[in-house]
Scaffold this motif. Structure first.
Motif, PDB file in Angstrom:
ATOM      1  N   UNK A 107       0.857  -1.196   0.000  1.00  0.00           N
ATOM      2  CA  UNK A 107       0.000   0.000   0.000  1.00  0.00           C
ATOM      3  C   UNK A 107       0.887   1.237   0.000  1.00  0.00           C
ATOM      4  N   UNK A 108       0.583   2.201  -0.863  1.00  0.00           N
ATOM      5  CA  UNK A 108       1.354   3.439  -0.911  1.00  0.00           C
ATOM      6  C   UNK A 108       0.433   4.652  -0.750  1.00  0.00           C
ATOM      7  N   UNK A 109       1.029   5.836  -0.862  1.00  0.00           N
ATOM      8  CA  UNK A 109       0.271   7.068  -0.645  1.00  0.00           C
ATOM      9  C   UNK A 109      -0.862   7.214  -1.655  1.00  0.00           C
ATOM     10  N   UNK A 110      -0.624   6.868  -2.903  1.00  0.00           N
ATOM     11  CA  UNK A 110      -1.683   6.950  -3.911  1.00  0.00           C
ATOM     12  C   UNK A 110      -2.881   6.087  -3.531  1.00  0.00           C
ATOM     13  N   UNK A 111      -2.602   4.920  -2.948  1.00  0.00           N
ATOM     14  CA  UNK A 111      -3.685   4.018  -2.555  1.00  0.00           C
ATOM     15  C   UNK A 111      -4.557   4.651  -1.475  1.00  0.00           C
ATOM     16  N   UNK A 112      -3.942   5.396  -0.552  1.00  0.00           N
ATOM     17  CA  UNK A 112      -4.728   6.092   0.476  1.00  0.00           C
ATOM     18  C   UNK A 112      -5.655   7.119  -0.167  1.00  0.00           C
ATOM     19  N   UNK A 113      -5.150   7.825  -1.168  1.00  0.00           N
ATOM     20  CA  UNK A 113      -5.975   8.808  -1.860  1.00  0.00           C
ATOM     21  C   UNK A 113      -7.109   8.120  -2.630  1.00  0.00           C
ATOM     22  N   UNK A 114      -6.842   6.920  -3.138  1.00  0.00           N
ATOM     23  CA  UNK A 114      -7.890   6.157  -3.816  1.00  0.00           C
ATOM     24  C   UNK A 114      -9.043   5.855  -2.855  1.00  0.00           C
ATOM     25  N   UNK A 115      -8.691   5.421  -1.642  1.00  0.00           N
ATOM     26  CA  UNK A 115      -9.716   5.068  -0.659  1.00  0.00           C
ATOM     27  C   UNK A 115     -10.592   6.270  -0.321  1.00  0.00           C
ATOM     28  N   UNK A 116      -9.967   7.417  -0.116  1.00  0.00           N
ATOM     29  CA  UNK A 116     -10.717   8.633   0.221  1.00  0.00           C
ATOM     30  C   UNK A 116     -11.644   9.020  -0.928  1.00  0.00           C
ATOM     31  N   UNK A 117     -11.174   8.888  -2.167  1.00  0.00           N
ATOM     32  CA  UNK A 117     -12.001   9.229  -3.326  1.00  0.00           C
ATOM     33  C   UNK A 117     -13.204   8.297  -3.430  1.00  0.00           C
ATOM     34  N   UNK A 118     -13.004   6.998  -3.214  1.00  0.00           N
ATOM     35  CA  UNK A 118     -14.112   6.043  -3.278  1.00  0.00           C
ATOM     36  C   UNK A 118     -15.153   6.362  -2.211  1.00  0.00           C
ATOM     37  N   UNK A 119     -14.691   6.638  -0.989  1.00  0.00           N
ATOM     38  CA  UNK A 119     -15.616   6.961   0.106  1.00  0.00           C
ATOM     39  C   UNK A 119     -16.385   8.234  -0.195  1.00  0.00           C
ATOM     40  N   UNK A 120     -15.710   9.231  -0.753  1.00  0.00           N
ATOM     41  CA  UNK A 120     -16.363  10.506  -1.027  1.00  0.00           C
ATOM     42  C   UNK A 120     -17.394  10.372  -2.147  1.00  0.00           C
ATOM     43  N   UNK A 121     -17.074   9.582  -3.175  1.00  0.00           N
ATOM     44  CA  UNK A 121     -17.969   9.434  -4.325  1.00  0.00           C
ATOM     45  C   UNK A 121     -19.058   8.408  -4.094  1.00  0.00           C
ATOM     46  N   UNK A 122     -18.835   7.461  -3.164  1.00  0.00           N
ATOM     47  CA  UNK A 122     -19.811   6.402  -2.954  1.00  0.00           C
ATOM     48  C   UNK A 122     -19.954   5.494  -4.153  1.00  0.00           C
ATOM     49  N   UNK A 123     -18.926   5.476  -4.993  1.00  0.00           N
ATOM     50  CA  UNK A 123     -18.990   4.694  -6.230  1.00  0.00           C
ATOM     51  C   UNK A 123     -17.579   4.458  -6.739  1.00  0.00           C
ATOM     52  N   UNK A 124     -17.241   3.214  -7.045  1.00  0.00           N
ATOM     53  CA  UNK A 124     -15.928   2.913  -7.613  1.00  0.00           C
ATOM     54  C   UNK A 124     -15.832   3.498  -9.024  1.00  0.00           C
ATOM     55  N   UNK A 125     -16.926   3.437  -9.771  1.00  0.00           N
ATOM     56  CA  UNK A 125     -16.920   3.965 -11.133  1.00  0.00           C
ATOM     57  C   UNK A 125     -16.639   5.462 -11.150  1.00  0.00           C
ATOM     58  N   UNK A 126     -17.350   6.231 -10.300  1.00  0.00           N
ATOM     59  CA  UNK A 126     -17.128   7.686 -10.270  1.00  0.00           C
ATOM     60  C   UNK A 126     -15.735   8.012  -9.761  1.00  0.00           C
ATOM     61  N   UNK A 127     -15.275   7.255  -8.753  1.00  0.00           N
ATOM     62  CA  UNK A 127     -13.935   7.498  -8.224  1.00  0.00           C
ATOM     63  C   UNK A 127     -12.870   7.206  -9.275  1.00  0.00           C
ATOM     64  N   UNK A 128     -13.058   6.136 -10.049  1.00  0.00           N
ATOM     65  CA  UNK A 128     -12.094   5.793 -11.091  1.00  0.00           C
ATOM     66  C   UNK A 128     -11.987   6.919 -12.118  1.00  0.00           C
ATOM     67  N   UNK A 129     -13.115   7.507 -12.485  1.00  0.00           N
ATOM     68  CA  UNK A 129     -13.103   8.624 -13.434  1.00  0.00           C
ATOM     69  C   UNK A 129     -12.393   9.832 -12.832  1.00  0.00           C
ATOM     70  N   UNK A 130     -12.636  10.100 -11.558  1.00  0.00           N
ATOM     71  CA  UNK A 130     -11.994  11.230 -10.898  1.00  0.00           C
ATOM     72  C   UNK A 130     -10.489  11.017 -10.810  1.00  0.00           C
ATOM     73  N   UNK A 131     -10.068   9.775 -10.546  1.00  0.00           N
ATOM     74  CA  UNK A 131      -8.653   9.457 -10.352  1.00  0.00           C
ATOM     75  C   UNK A 131      -7.926   9.154 -11.660  1.00  0.00           C
ATOM     76  N   UNK A 132      -8.682   9.063 -12.760  1.00  0.00           N
ATOM     77  CA  UNK A 132      -8.114   8.760 -14.076  1.00  0.00           C
ATOM     78  C   UNK A 132      -7.438   7.392 -14.084  1.00  0.00           C
TER      79      UNK A 132
END
Length: 299
Positions: A1-26
């Motif tokens: 697990x690295x720093x980017x992975x932590x940011x991924x988790x926060x984005x998923x929680x904020x969006x409530x959707x893996x699909x929306x988070x994936x688009x936000x995170x590119x």
């Protein structure tokens, strides 16, 4: 697990959707889903669970995400230690001529050439910008009776509200030469004799109604500042605003008279992410705002 992975988790929680988070995170959705599974396996806990409406943190996931956000905030602070000289300001603000004036005046007085940013946006958007770490400090305003509601709204974005300038009364703003300029104060009844324009979003309109202007026959809501002042300059339009500047009004071409007939007062606050520590320049800016406000004038 690295720093980017932590940011991924926060984005998923904020969006409530893996699909929306994936688009936000590119990143791709399969990659993001696989990364989350790997983190959960490494940590030995289930961080998210699927629901009928998307994805949400488990009870343990909530605690894990709080730790994650604290780590990211500390990382941001550590990064700032490496910056040379005075740090830039990254501000979000509700619409406020006073906040803009303080921002510009402080930069001018200090001769700053830093790449600062000042973005105007609705309050919820400011909380979201803090959560996304696109800004570090948000300046907000709300009716005092609604403070608890907005404190809870900030908390939902893992932000906290702190008092800045409390209990500010309203004044009526009009063009110079307006028929009401001769009065020492303006009542709610006086307002109904002239067209009324207000700048803001649905929260601002709710505030206007709470003051007693909900049934105002000539109410016009404007979302563009240039059009707002075009209305004010072009005729007998009136508006209300809390005057928080000490000394003289922000707009010299306008006249201001205290509004009577309402007990509603405004509170001005600032918001930051949970655990975020203000840097020296952010503290200097907040002090400048207080020292040039009606609060300082009363002391």
């Amino acid at each position: 697990m690295n720093l980017n992975h932590l940011e991924y988790l926060v984005s998923v929680a904020r969006n409530g959707s893996i699909n929306r988070a994936a688009k936000e995170l590119l990143v791709s959705q399969p990659y993001l889903s696989g990364t989350i599974r790997n983190i959960e396996k490494e940590m030995g806990i289930q961080i998210f669970r699927r629901t009928s409406t998307g994805i949400e943190p488990t009870e343990l996931g909530e605690e894990f995400l709080k730790c994650t956000e604290r780590v990211l905030a500390e990382i941001e602070q550590m990064r700032s230690l490496g910056e040379t000289g005075v740090q830039s300001l990254k501000l979000a603000s509700c619409y406020s001529p006073y906040f803009i004036k303080c921002f510009l005046d402080m930069r001018a007085s200090s001769g700053s050439i830093l790449h600062d940013s000042f973005q105007e946006m609705p309050m919820q958007a400011a909380f979201r910008a803090l959560s996304l770490q696109t800004v570090n400090l948000a300046l907000v305003a709300y009716a005092e009776y609604a403070k608890e509601y907005y404190a809870q709204k900030a908390e939902s974005f893992h932000c906290v509200l702190k008092d800045l300038i409390p209990c500010v009364p309203f004044s009526v703003m009009m063009r110079k030469g307006h028929p009401l300029e001769e009065k020492d104060t303006v009542s709610l009844e006086d307002l109904h004799n002239y067209p009324f324009v207000y700048f803001g979003d649905k929260d601002a309109l709710s505030l206007v109604r709470s003051i007693g202007l909900g049934a105002y026959p000539g109410l016009i809501t404007i979302s563009d500042r240039g059009s707002y002042f075009d209305f004010m300059r072009s005729g007998d339009y009136l508006t209300i605003m809390p005057i928080i500047a000490g000394g003289r009004p922000v707009h010299d071409e306008m006249s201001y008279r205290p509004l009577t007939g309402t007990e509603v007062r405004m509170s001005f606050s600032y918001a930051v992410r949970e655990q975020y520590k203000l840097n020296a320049r952010e503290r200097e800016f907040l002090k400048y705002v207080r020292d040039h406000s009606i609060l300082a004038e009363k002391k």
